[in-house]
Design a protein around this motif. Structure first.
Motif, short mmCIF file in Angstrom:
data_model
loop_
_atom_site.label_atom_id
_atom_site.label_comp_id
_atom_site.label_asym_id
_atom_site.label_seq_id
_atom_site.Cartn_x
_atom_site.Cartn_y
_atom_site.Cartn_z
N MET A 1 0.80 -1.23 0.00
CA MET A 1 0.00 0.00 0.00
C MET A 1 0.83 1.28 0.00
N THR A 2 2.15 1.20 0.19
CA THR A 2 2.96 2.42 0.26
C THR A 2 4.22 2.27 -0.57
N LYS A 3 5.06 3.27 -0.50
CA LYS A 3 6.34 3.23 -1.23
C LYS A 3 7.42 2.52 -0.42
N ARG A 4 7.01 1.86 0.64
CA ARG A 4 7.88 1.02 1.46
C ARG A 4 9.00 1.81 2.13
N ARG A 5 8.67 2.98 2.70
CA ARG A 5 9.64 3.72 3.53
C ARG A 5 10.03 2.86 4.73
N LEU A 6 9.04 2.04 5.17
CA LEU A 6 9.31 1.10 6.25
C LEU A 6 9.76 -0.21 5.60
N ASP A 7 11.00 -0.56 5.78
CA ASP A 7 11.56 -1.75 5.14
C ASP A 7 11.12 -3.01 5.87
N PRO A 8 10.30 -3.86 5.22
CA PRO A 8 9.81 -5.07 5.89
C PRO A 8 10.95 -5.99 6.32
N GLY A 9 12.10 -5.92 5.64
CA GLY A 9 13.21 -6.79 5.98
C GLY A 9 13.82 -6.46 7.33
N GLU A 10 13.56 -5.26 7.86
CA GLU A 10 14.12 -4.87 9.15
C GLU A 10 13.22 -5.28 10.32
N ILE A 11 12.07 -5.81 10.00
CA ILE A 11 11.12 -6.15 11.05
C ILE A 11 11.44 -7.53 11.60
N HIS A 12 11.62 -7.62 12.91
CA HIS A 12 11.96 -8.88 13.54
C HIS A 12 10.73 -9.48 14.23
N ARG A 13 10.59 -10.77 14.07
CA ARG A 13 9.47 -11.47 14.70
C ARG A 13 9.84 -11.86 16.14
N PRO A 14 8.85 -11.96 17.02
CA PRO A 14 9.14 -12.41 18.38
C PRO A 14 9.51 -13.88 18.37
N LYS A 15 10.34 -14.28 19.32
CA LYS A 15 10.73 -15.68 19.43
C LYS A 15 9.54 -16.49 19.93
N GLN A 16 9.23 -17.55 19.19
CA GLN A 16 8.07 -18.36 19.53
C GLN A 16 8.50 -19.58 20.34
N GLY A 17 7.72 -19.87 21.38
CA GLY A 17 7.96 -21.09 22.13
C GLY A 17 7.30 -22.27 21.43
N ARG A 18 7.71 -23.48 21.78
CA ARG A 18 7.11 -24.67 21.19
C ARG A 18 6.15 -25.31 22.18
N LYS A 19 4.89 -25.35 21.83
CA LYS A 19 3.89 -25.96 22.69
C LYS A 19 3.48 -27.31 22.10
N LEU A 20 3.43 -28.32 22.95
CA LEU A 20 3.02 -29.63 22.50
C LEU A 20 1.50 -29.69 22.34
N PRO A 21 1.01 -30.47 21.37
CA PRO A 21 -0.44 -30.58 21.18
C PRO A 21 -1.08 -31.35 22.33
N ASN A 22 -2.31 -31.00 22.65
CA ASN A 22 -3.05 -31.71 23.69
C ASN A 22 -3.69 -32.94 23.07
N VAL A 23 -3.48 -34.09 23.70
CA VAL A 23 -3.96 -35.36 23.14
C VAL A 23 -4.78 -36.11 24.17
N LEU A 24 -5.89 -36.68 23.70
CA LEU A 24 -6.76 -37.50 24.54
C LEU A 24 -6.44 -38.97 24.32
N SER A 25 -6.71 -39.80 25.30
CA SER A 25 -6.57 -41.24 25.12
C SER A 25 -7.73 -41.74 24.26
N LYS A 26 -7.60 -42.92 23.71
CA LYS A 26 -8.69 -43.50 22.90
C LYS A 26 -9.93 -43.71 23.75
N GLU A 27 -9.73 -44.05 25.02
CA GLU A 27 -10.86 -44.25 25.92
C GLU A 27 -11.63 -42.94 26.14
N GLU A 28 -10.89 -41.85 26.28
CA GLU A 28 -11.53 -40.54 26.47
C GLU A 28 -12.27 -40.11 25.21
N VAL A 29 -11.65 -40.34 24.05
CA VAL A 29 -12.31 -39.99 22.78
C VAL A 29 -13.61 -40.79 22.63
#
Length: 374
Positions: free
Chosen positions: A178-206
């Protein structure tokens, strides 16, 4: 073995509360509920407002059931912070230029067929960002201004890294299109993401969850999510034409990432769907809402799961996505190749699917602790 309950000082709904943490235990759950504790899905703990009366009642009740760890509770209490909606109210209004540019940005995303959720999320994110910098013309905003926004708005208000990531995505896309890119997207840093494990149910619970609904429509919806590893939106967007009962296949169109995929359907599930069809006679959508012309609503589907959990007596904070996680994990445990699971789930990258290797019970049980050899 003595049970341990850890008490921490947390902030919930702008109030300082006592967070009650312990491994899943039915007896302890009923005990903390008896003193008025409430479950927080976002913080994954039970909690009470931190008052002298609440603490005394809770302490007297719990001390007979477990050892109470108060070390975290005695630390300096957190300061309540404003919610995102409250904080945004204090921001200045958008300039006329910003309003026009945001409208054009929204139209551009729709024309590129971005999902409605992405359009809404990015529009709100860029609106908040430009309101924060309302005193500056859009073309003069720089990378340093984004750093300031991160520090003085996102971090100061203790917003999540996922919200920060959404702002980064929105700003990069907005300034690249949308602009002439005065703001350089390459200089933008993303936050460090943690790794979360998926929540899993037992077959009996399902099994308990899927057998809980008396209503065959509710049973069919929950069963289809688990049996085919569907996302919530994928289930609600299914039409009658998506079920190929002769070939035992489910065709999922326009899923996440605008991708189609095919998932096998068992004879057992085909039989359930046929029974459901004979009773409800849907016309277009496989699961219709109150009006035949509309699909079943997300809110109603959430309610179906909630009722099933109550009937099944499962106290875990289960979401619909847990069923999808459980489907993938149970496939892996039964010996299905990870590459096939990736295709069945519609994952773009194999790295996304590989996370299920960290929660497979079969693999973990094969590991022998060196403690056993002592």
């Amino acid at each position: 073995m003595t049970k341990t309950i850890t008490l921490k000082s947390i902030v919930k709904d702008d109030k300082i509360c006592i967070g009650i943490y312990f491994p899943y235990d039915k007896t302890l759950i009923e005990t903390v509920k008896s003193v008025g504790a409430i479950w927080s899905k976002t913080m994954q703990c039970w909690y009470l407002e931190n008052t002298k009366q609440n603490f005394k009642r809770m302490y007297e009740t719990l001390k007979g059931f477990a050892w109470l760890d108060l070390s975290e509770l005695k630390k300096k209490q957190p300061i309540p912070y404003k919610t995102q909606k409250q904080a945004s109210k204090s921001l200045p209004p958008l300039s006329h230029e910003a309003i026009v540019q945001i409208q054009l940005f929204e139209q551009w995303m729709k024309s590129k067929r971005y999902s409605s959720n992405t359009v809404k999320t990015y529009t709100e994110a860029i609106r908040t960002f430009l309101r924060y910098h309302a005193s500056k013309p859009i073309s003069e905003i720089t990378g340093q201004d984004l750093i300031e926004f991160n520090n003085q708005y996102i971090l100061k208000n203790q917003y999540s890294s996922s919200f920060q990531n959404q702002v980064v995505n929105a700003v990069k896309l907005f300034y690249s299109r949308m602009t002439k890119r005065r703001l350089d997207p390459g200089e933008i840093h993303r936050p460090k993401q943690g790794r979360k494990l998926p929540n899993v149910l037992s077959k009996e619970e399902v099994k308990a969850i899927l057998e809980a609904p008396a209503n065959i429509k509710h049973k069919a919806m929950l069963s289809l999510i688990y049996a085919c590893g569907l996302r919530r939106s994928e289930l609600l967007n299914l039409k009658l034409s998506n079920v190929d009962s002769k070939r035992n296949l489910l065709i999922i169109h326009n899923a996440k990432g605008k991708k189609d995929r095919i998932v096998p359907v068992s004879d057992k599930l085909i039989k359930l769907l046929r029974e459901y069809y004979k009773m409800y006679k849907p016309k277009v959508w496989l699961f219709e809402g109150q009006k035949p012309t509309e699909p079943y609503s997300e809110k109603s589907l959430q309610s179906v799961l909630k009722q099933a959990l109550q009937k099944a007596g499962i106290k875990k904070p289960v979401t619909l996505h847990w069923l999808r996680h459980s489907y993938a994990t149970h496939l892996l445990e039964s010996g299905t190749d990870l590459r096939y699971i990736q295709e069945l789930l519609g994952h773009k990258s194999s790295k996304t699917t590989e996370i299920y290797t960290h929660v497979t019970e079969k693999s973990l049980k094969k590991i022998k602790s060196p403690f056993d050899d002592l």
